[in-house]
Design a protein around this motif. Sequence first.
Motif, PDB file in Angstrom:
ATOM      1  N   HIS A 103      54.345  35.538  35.210  1.00 14.99           N
ATOM      2  CA  HIS A 103      53.993  35.798  36.604  1.00 14.99           C
ATOM      3  C   HIS A 103      53.068  37.004  36.710  1.00 14.99           C
ATOM      4  O   HIS A 103      53.324  38.052  36.144  1.00 14.99           O
ATOM      5  CB  HIS A 103      55.292  36.034  37.400  1.00 14.99           C
ATOM      6  CG  HIS A 103      55.062  36.423  38.816  1.00 14.99           C
ATOM      7  ND1 HIS A 103      55.862  37.341  39.464  1.00 14.99           N
ATOM      8  CD2 HIS A 103      54.131  36.030  39.721  1.00 14.99           C
ATOM      9  CE1 HIS A 103      55.433  37.495  40.707  1.00 14.99           C
ATOM     10  NE2 HIS A 103      54.387  36.711  40.882  1.00 14.99           N
ATOM     11  N   ARG A 104      51.967  36.836  37.448  1.00 13.85           N
ATOM     12  CA  ARG A 104      50.953  37.861  37.698  1.00 13.85           C
ATOM     13  C   ARG A 104      50.165  38.241  36.447  1.00 13.85           C
ATOM     14  O   ARG A 104      49.553  39.288  36.401  1.00 13.85           O
ATOM     15  CB  ARG A 104      51.580  39.101  38.356  1.00 13.85           C
ATOM     16  CG  ARG A 104      52.131  38.823  39.744  1.00 13.85           C
ATOM     17  CD  ARG A 104      52.747  40.031  40.375  1.00 13.85           C
ATOM     18  NE  ARG A 104      53.961  40.450  39.703  1.00 13.85           N
ATOM     19  CZ  ARG A 104      54.790  41.382  40.157  1.00 13.85           C
ATOM     20  NH1 ARG A 104      54.510  42.003  41.286  1.00 13.85           N
ATOM     21  NH2 ARG A 104      55.869  41.698  39.497  1.00 13.85           N
ATOM     22  N   GLN A 105      50.187  37.371  35.451  1.00 12.28           N
ATOM     23  CA  GLN A 105      49.384  37.598  34.252  1.00 12.28           C
ATOM     24  C   GLN A 105      48.185  36.654  34.232  1.00 12.28           C
ATOM     25  O   GLN A 105      48.230  35.566  34.787  1.00 12.28           O
ATOM     26  CB  GLN A 105      50.219  37.395  32.987  1.00 12.28           C
ATOM     27  CG  GLN A 105      51.267  38.467  32.762  1.00 12.28           C
ATOM     28  CD  GLN A 105      51.979  38.302  31.423  1.00 12.28           C
ATOM     29  OE1 GLN A 105      51.793  37.310  30.732  1.00 12.28           O
ATOM     30  NE2 GLN A 105      52.794  39.271  31.068  1.00 12.28           N
ATOM     31  N   LEU A 106      47.130  37.086  33.565  1.00 10.93           N
ATOM     32  CA  LEU A 106      45.950  36.257  33.385  1.00 10.93           C
ATOM     33  C   LEU A 106      46.221  35.246  32.284  1.00 10.93           C
ATOM     34  O   LEU A 106      46.617  35.608  31.180  1.00 10.93           O
ATOM     35  CB  LEU A 106      44.750  37.125  33.004  1.00 10.93           C
ATOM     36  CG  LEU A 106      43.400  36.424  32.900  1.00 10.93           C
ATOM     37  CD1 LEU A 106      42.920  35.979  34.271  1.00 10.93           C
ATOM     38  CD2 LEU A 106      42.372  37.356  32.253  1.00 10.93           C
ATOM     39  N   ILE A 107      46.043  33.951  32.586  1.00 12.81           N
ATOM     40  CA  ILE A 107      46.318  32.898  31.621  1.00 12.81           C
ATOM     41  C   ILE A 107      45.168  31.908  31.584  1.00 12.81           C
ATOM     42  O   ILE A 107      44.312  31.892  32.474  1.00 12.81           O
ATOM     43  CB  ILE A 107      47.634  32.148  31.946  1.00 12.81           C
ATOM     44  CG1 ILE A 107      47.517  31.457  33.316  1.00 12.81           C
ATOM     45  CG2 ILE A 107      48.837  33.073  31.897  1.00 12.81           C
ATOM     46  CD1 ILE A 107      48.688  30.554  33.628  1.00 12.81           C
ATOM     47  N   CYS A 108      45.159  31.079  30.560  1.00 16.29           N
ATOM     48  CA  CYS A 108      44.158  30.022  30.430  1.00 16.29           C
ATOM     49  C   CYS A 108      44.893  28.761  30.009  1.00 16.29           C
ATOM     50  O   CYS A 108      45.680  28.780  29.056  1.00 16.29           O
ATOM     51  CB  CYS A 108      43.115  30.418  29.388  1.00 16.29           C
ATOM     52  SG  CYS A 108      41.796  29.197  29.176  1.00 16.29           S
ATOM     53  N   ARG A 217      50.891  32.877  39.795  1.00 15.61           N
ATOM     54  CA  ARG A 217      51.606  33.486  40.917  1.00 15.61           C
ATOM     55  C   ARG A 217      52.760  32.584  41.332  1.00 15.61           C
ATOM     56  O   ARG A 217      52.787  31.397  41.006  1.00 15.61           O
ATOM     57  CB  ARG A 217      50.667  33.709  42.104  1.00 15.61           C
ATOM     58  CG  ARG A 217      49.448  34.563  41.763  1.00 15.61           C
ATOM     59  CD  ARG A 217      48.713  35.013  43.004  1.00 15.61           C
ATOM     60  NE  ARG A 217      47.467  35.678  42.701  1.00 15.61           N
ATOM     61  CZ  ARG A 217      47.344  36.957  42.341  1.00 15.61           C
ATOM     62  NH1 ARG A 217      48.438  37.697  42.244  1.00 15.61           N
ATOM     63  NH2 ARG A 217      46.160  37.484  42.081  1.00 15.61           N
ATOM     64  N   ILE A 218      53.731  33.160  42.041  1.00 19.10           N
ATOM     65  CA  ILE A 218      54.841  32.380  42.568  1.00 19.10           C
ATOM     66  C   ILE A 218      54.831  32.462  44.087  1.00 19.10           C
ATOM     67  O   ILE A 218      54.355  33.433  44.670  1.00 19.10           O
ATOM     68  CB  ILE A 218      56.205  32.839  42.015  1.00 19.10           C
ATOM     69  CG1 ILE A 218      56.466  34.314  42.331  1.00 19.10           C
ATOM     70  CG2 ILE A 218      56.286  32.597  40.524  1.00 19.10           C
ATOM     71  CD1 ILE A 218      57.862  34.773  41.919  1.00 19.10           C
TER      72      ILE A 218
END
Length: 249
Positions: A103-108, A217-218
């Motif tokens: 949550h709230r992390q940059l992902i690909c 995000r949630i």
Amino acid sequence: MAEEVSFVKKFEEFFEAKYRDRIEKLALEYPEKRSLEVDFRDLERYDYELADELVRSRCRGACGPRGGFEHGGGKGGLGVQAPRALLQPARQRSRAGCRVGQHRQLICIEGVITKRAEVRPRVKIAVYKCARCDAVQKFEVTKNMRPPDVCESCKRRALSLVEEDSYFVDLQKAEVQELLERLRGGAPASHIELWLEDDLVNLIIPGDNVEITGVLRIRPPVKGKGDSYSKYIDVMHVERCRGSSRRSR
């Protein structure tokens, strides 16, 4: 707060050092073109620790790139309406069934588009006017913002939204499913919702194979419908690949 400002400042320096010419060119092309595409590898080469901090840190998500771009872009004449830097792609790919720990992390993630909704307007800068004293107030609309109901000047509950003076952007929701060839042991494919804004809308259609970079995000449950939160990706970059005609934004 000071740490947050420092984080944004580092990105402002990155854009100044590596993307100044592109920002100035974007200022000339605005508003036909409204986003700056940033290669994550450029950030890694410039400051590996900053790139690593962006991927791993919570709470910050895209605030560093967006804040740094808006501050730097303002100097180039883009002003408050410059929406984002499009960061492509983050170094580590995740599954579409992302865990809450991200949550709230940059992902690909990589997957196939299964749904796409119609484009709807979303307010970014809300302008309110008091019906009693005519005071005007502006608010940046964030994820957790609650609309104001009391005038800061006369302290009365007489505020109303002035739509014609507020700033809206396009918002489109879509859904991505992880690639079936990546599944093991007959496990069901995971899905996750995508939120695309401004010039990212209408870039994808169902059936497209895509690579998505964004912030996980949630979203709280709808009142009266249980206590389960839902997940979505606040999209920063889209790249169509393989079976689709390859295109990035």
